[in-house]
Motif scaffolding. Structure first.
Motif, mmCIF file in Angstrom:
data_model
loop_
_atom_site.group_PDB
_atom_site.id
_atom_site.type_symbol
_atom_site.label_atom_id
_atom_site.label_comp_id
_atom_site.label_asym_id
_atom_site.label_seq_id
_atom_site.Cartn_x
_atom_site.Cartn_y
_atom_site.Cartn_z
ATOM 1 N N VAL A 72 0.813 -1.225 0.000
ATOM 2 C CA VAL A 72 0.000 0.000 0.000
ATOM 3 C C VAL A 72 0.842 1.270 0.000
ATOM 4 C CG1 VAL A 72 -2.058 -1.044 1.045
ATOM 5 C CG2 VAL A 72 -0.310 -0.076 2.516
ATOM 6 N N ASP A 73 2.159 1.139 0.001
ATOM 7 C CA ASP A 73 2.973 2.358 -0.014
ATOM 8 C C ASP A 73 4.335 2.069 -0.645
ATOM 9 O OD1 ASP A 73 3.160 5.045 0.473
ATOM 10 O OD2 ASP A 73 3.172 4.895 2.663
ATOM 11 N N ASN A 74 4.795 3.007 -1.452
ATOM 12 C CA ASN A 74 6.172 2.975 -1.972
ATOM 13 C C ASN A 74 6.936 4.056 -1.216
ATOM 14 O OD1 ASN A 74 5.307 1.116 -3.776
ATOM 15 N ND2 ASN A 74 5.229 2.519 -5.509
ATOM 16 N N ILE A 75 8.118 3.716 -0.739
ATOM 17 C CA ILE A 75 8.815 4.609 0.199
ATOM 18 C C ILE A 75 10.209 4.956 -0.334
ATOM 19 C CG2 ILE A 75 9.576 4.829 2.613
ATOM 20 C CD1 ILE A 75 7.705 2.296 3.112
ATOM 21 N N ARG A 112 9.053 -0.794 0.252
ATOM 22 C CA ARG A 112 7.615 -1.048 0.095
ATOM 23 C C ARG A 112 7.009 -1.364 1.449
ATOM 24 N NH1 ARG A 112 8.982 0.665 -3.978
ATOM 25 N NH2 ARG A 112 9.068 -0.252 -6.056
ATOM 26 N N TYR A 113 5.777 -0.888 1.670
ATOM 27 C CA TYR A 113 5.042 -1.257 2.886
ATOM 28 C C TYR A 113 4.002 -2.309 2.517
ATOM 29 C CZ TYR A 113 2.095 -1.067 6.997
ATOM 30 O OH TYR A 113 1.384 -1.406 8.111
ATOM 31 N N VAL A 114 4.083 -3.467 3.181
ATOM 32 C CA VAL A 114 3.132 -4.554 2.919
ATOM 33 C C VAL A 114 2.151 -4.622 4.085
ATOM 34 C CG1 VAL A 114 2.891 -7.032 2.456
ATOM 35 C CG2 VAL A 114 4.994 -5.850 1.776
ATOM 36 N N GLU A 115 0.865 -4.402 3.817
ATOM 37 C CA GLU A 115 -0.164 -4.545 4.861
ATOM 38 C C GLU A 115 -0.580 -6.013 4.872
ATOM 39 O OE1 GLU A 115 -1.730 -2.673 7.327
ATOM 40 O OE2 GLU A 115 -2.605 -4.655 7.650
ATOM 41 N N ARG A 140 3.077 7.693 3.281
ATOM 42 C CA ARG A 140 1.866 8.141 3.969
ATOM 43 C C ARG A 140 1.461 7.197 5.100
ATOM 44 N NH1 ARG A 140 -2.960 6.595 -0.250
ATOM 45 N NH2 ARG A 140 -2.046 4.604 -0.862
ATOM 46 N N ILE A 141 2.252 6.130 5.258
ATOM 47 C CA ILE A 141 1.805 5.075 6.160
ATOM 48 C C ILE A 141 1.867 5.481 7.639
ATOM 49 C CG2 ILE A 141 3.967 3.727 6.411
ATOM 50 C CD1 ILE A 141 0.551 2.323 5.549
ATOM 51 N N MET A 142 2.819 6.324 8.030
ATOM 52 C CA MET A 142 2.940 6.667 9.450
ATOM 53 C C MET A 142 1.829 7.604 9.923
ATOM 54 S SD MET A 142 5.125 4.887 10.962
ATOM 55 C CE MET A 142 5.392 3.441 9.964
ATOM 56 N N VAL A 163 -0.821 5.296 11.380
ATOM 57 C CA VAL A 163 -0.631 4.740 12.722
ATOM 58 C C VAL A 163 -0.415 5.855 13.749
ATOM 59 C CG1 VAL A 163 0.095 2.416 12.092
ATOM 60 C CG2 VAL A 163 1.795 4.225 12.158
ATOM 61 N N SER A 164 -0.895 7.053 13.406
ATOM 62 C CA SER A 164 -0.996 8.176 14.349
ATOM 63 C C SER A 164 0.326 8.642 14.944
ATOM 64 C CB SER A 164 -1.953 7.835 15.507
ATOM 65 O OG SER A 164 -3.133 7.337 15.026
ATOM 66 N N MET A 165 1.379 8.700 14.129
ATOM 67 C CA MET A 165 2.616 9.316 14.628
ATOM 68 C C MET A 165 2.384 10.830 14.711
ATOM 69 S SD MET A 165 5.030 7.115 15.171
ATOM 70 C CE MET A 165 5.049 5.335 14.958
ATOM 71 N N ASP A 166 3.018 11.484 15.691
ATOM 72 C CA ASP A 166 2.827 12.930 15.844
ATOM 73 C C ASP A 166 3.449 13.692 14.675
ATOM 74 O OD1 ASP A 166 1.499 12.499 18.192
ATOM 75 O OD2 ASP A 166 3.350 12.543 19.391
ATOM 76 N N VAL A 167 4.614 13.195 14.200
ATOM 77 C CA VAL A 167 5.264 13.823 13.038
ATOM 78 C C VAL A 167 5.440 12.712 11.989
ATOM 79 C CG1 VAL A 167 7.254 15.201 12.284
ATOM 80 C CG2 VAL A 167 6.511 15.324 14.674
ATOM 81 N N PRO A 168 4.381 12.442 11.221
ATOM 82 C CA PRO A 168 4.383 11.238 10.371
ATOM 83 C C PRO A 168 5.458 11.206 9.294
ATOM 84 C CG PRO A 168 2.227 12.352 10.322
ATOM 85 C CD PRO A 168 3.125 13.194 11.158
ATOM 86 N N ALA A 169 5.979 12.342 8.883
ATOM 87 C CA ALA A 169 7.013 12.318 7.844
ATOM 88 C C ALA A 169 8.373 11.929 8.407
ATOM 89 C CB ALA A 169 7.115 13.685 7.174
ATOM 90 N N ARG A 170 8.515 11.973 9.722
ATOM 91 C CA ARG A 170 9.842 11.703 10.310
ATOM 92 C C ARG A 170 9.858 10.605 11.373
ATOM 93 N NH1 ARG A 170 13.647 16.946 10.272
ATOM 94 N NH2 ARG A 170 13.124 17.533 8.159
ATOM 95 N N GLN A 171 8.690 10.317 11.971
ATOM 96 C CA GLN A 171 8.688 9.335 13.060
ATOM 97 C C GLN A 171 8.226 7.973 12.558
ATOM 98 O OE1 GLN A 171 6.254 11.141 16.099
ATOM 99 N NE2 GLN A 171 7.824 12.657 16.609
ATOM 100 N N LEU A 172 8.866 6.933 13.086
ATOM 101 C CA LEU A 172 8.514 5.579 12.669
ATOM 102 C C LEU A 172 8.933 4.568 13.733
ATOM 103 C CD1 LEU A 172 11.166 4.190 10.284
ATOM 104 C CD2 LEU A 172 11.182 6.605 10.793
#
Ligand code: NDP
Length: 342
Positions: free
Chosen positions: A42-45, A58-61, A277-279, A282-291
């Motif tokens: 569902v995501d290319n990273i 790749r993110y595999v759900e 867009r995957i983070m 999962v409700s990260m506060d800073v989704p572009a940087r936190q994982l």
């Protein structure tokens, strides 16, 4: 190319994410539907290291949900993980992290014996649990966030809930040999495994959760609980640092107490934005940087071109390997998430 096999935290979470991602046909479906849903990329990273190197992933759900374990749908749960692994391998991913419950299911249900998934023969060396990096980051959070709160580790009691687990036992080994932590409290359900851990560490008090909480300055939560527990802030020491590394979270309670600090455990922040867009989901506060640190482990192995299951099996994580992945983590621009000013 690196990969991440992830899952959502509950059926309600999965339904809302399906709606957001543009799969309305999944959004109104119950657990039966998710039990039969196939894995999806569902995501290319794209990630750029602090060194300037760029890698693709790749993110595999997997479509696994913790309710499958709670309702004993074991066959569905194990199929989700094996199918997601086969999907990752079929798409040419060199090193894939088994996030959250994926590696727990792999180990607990001995999936090593099911090498053949339809026409794919799984190459297990292409997968890593990500737990070495997760354990390292949680230990950094203990060391650095305690300083933020003025807790002196040489006088502190640290309780580890899930102490006999893969991450918990590694955290105990690190705290025991690399810090001067005053007291370790070991919490889990199986007394025999706790006794073996205590013997291995040469220290640590075995305790029930309710007994340990009032004594702990810091609690590391790394128990594999499908649903979080409720804790009364008044049963804790003040100040108290709670580092919740569970996924789903071990703690159900939202604390308002000024002297109880909760830190999301096993989370890293990257120095540069990551194009994904995957983070957000999962409700990260800073989704572009936190994982999740386990996901970052597969990125680190890809950056370093180490195509092997760096973290594998159970309770094999050495302090030396934690230090090694810690060096790569810093080199490529990852930092442990710390407490934000209130
Ligand atoms: P393991 O299955 O190896 O260990 C789980 C531990 O929790 C064991 O000590 C187990 O012992 C204990 N436990 C389970 N249920 C309870 C309970 N009700 N009360 C007390 N102890 C309990 O799991 P991992 O170490 O692989 O993972 C631990 C957690 O970390 C999971 O929630 C996982 O999803 C999360 N995780 C987070 C990552 C991140 O990047 N932040 C990465 C990977 C995992 P016993 O059964 O004897 O009670």
């Amino acid at each position: 190319m690196f990969g991440l096999i992830g899952h959502l935290t509950s059926l309600a979470h999965a339904q809302s994410v399906a709606r957001d991602l543009g799969y309305p046909e999944y959004a109104d479906q119950g657990l039966d539907f998710w039990c039969s849903a196939p894995p999806q990329i569902v995501d290319n990273i794209t990630v750029t290291s602090a060194t300037g190197q760029t890698i693709e992933g790749r993110y595999v759900e997997s479509c696994f949900l913790p309710e499958m374990l709670a309702s004993r749908r074991i066959k569905a749960a194990t199929r989700k993980i094996l199918n997601a692994m086969a999907h990752a391998q079929k798409h040419g991913i060199n090193i894939t992290a088994l996030g959250g419950f994926s590696s727990i299911i792999f180990e607990n249900f001995n999936l090593q014996q099911f090498e053949q998934v339809r026409n794919i023969k799984l190459e297990f060396e292409r997968f890593t649990t990500g737990n070495t990096h997760t354990a390292y980051i949680i230990c950094q959070q203990v060391e650095q966030a305690s300083k933020q709160l003025g807790i002196n580790l040489s006088k502190a009691t640290v309780a580890v809930c899930g102490a006999t687990g893969d991450i918990g036992s590694a955290v105990c080994r690190w705290l025991n040999s690399r810090t001067d932590v005053a007291e370790l409290l070991l919490i889990a359900r199986d007394r025999e495994r706790l006794r073996l851990l205590q013997e291995d560490l040469g220290r640590g008090k075995i305790m029930a959760l309710e007994e340990a909480l009032p004594q702990a300055d810091i609690v590391v939560w790394v128990a594999s609980m499908p649903k979080g527990v409720e804790i009364d802030a008044n049963s804790l020491k003040h100040p108290c640092l709670l580092i919740d590394g569970g996924y789903p979270k071990n703690l159900e309670t939202q604390f308002q107490h000024p002297e109880v600090s909760v830190l999301k455990g096993g989370i890293v922040e990257h120095t540069l934005d990551i194009d994904w867009r995957i983070m957000q989901i999962v409700s990260m506060d800073v989704p572009a940087r936190q994982l999740f640190a386990c996901f970052a482990e597969s990125m680190l192995l890809e950056f370093e071109k180490i195509y092997t299951n760096f973290s594998w099996g159970r309770n094999q994580i050495s302090v030396q390997k934690m230090a090694m992945i810690g060096e790569w983590s810093i080199k490529h621009g990852f930092q442990p998430l710390l407490l934000q000013p209130r």
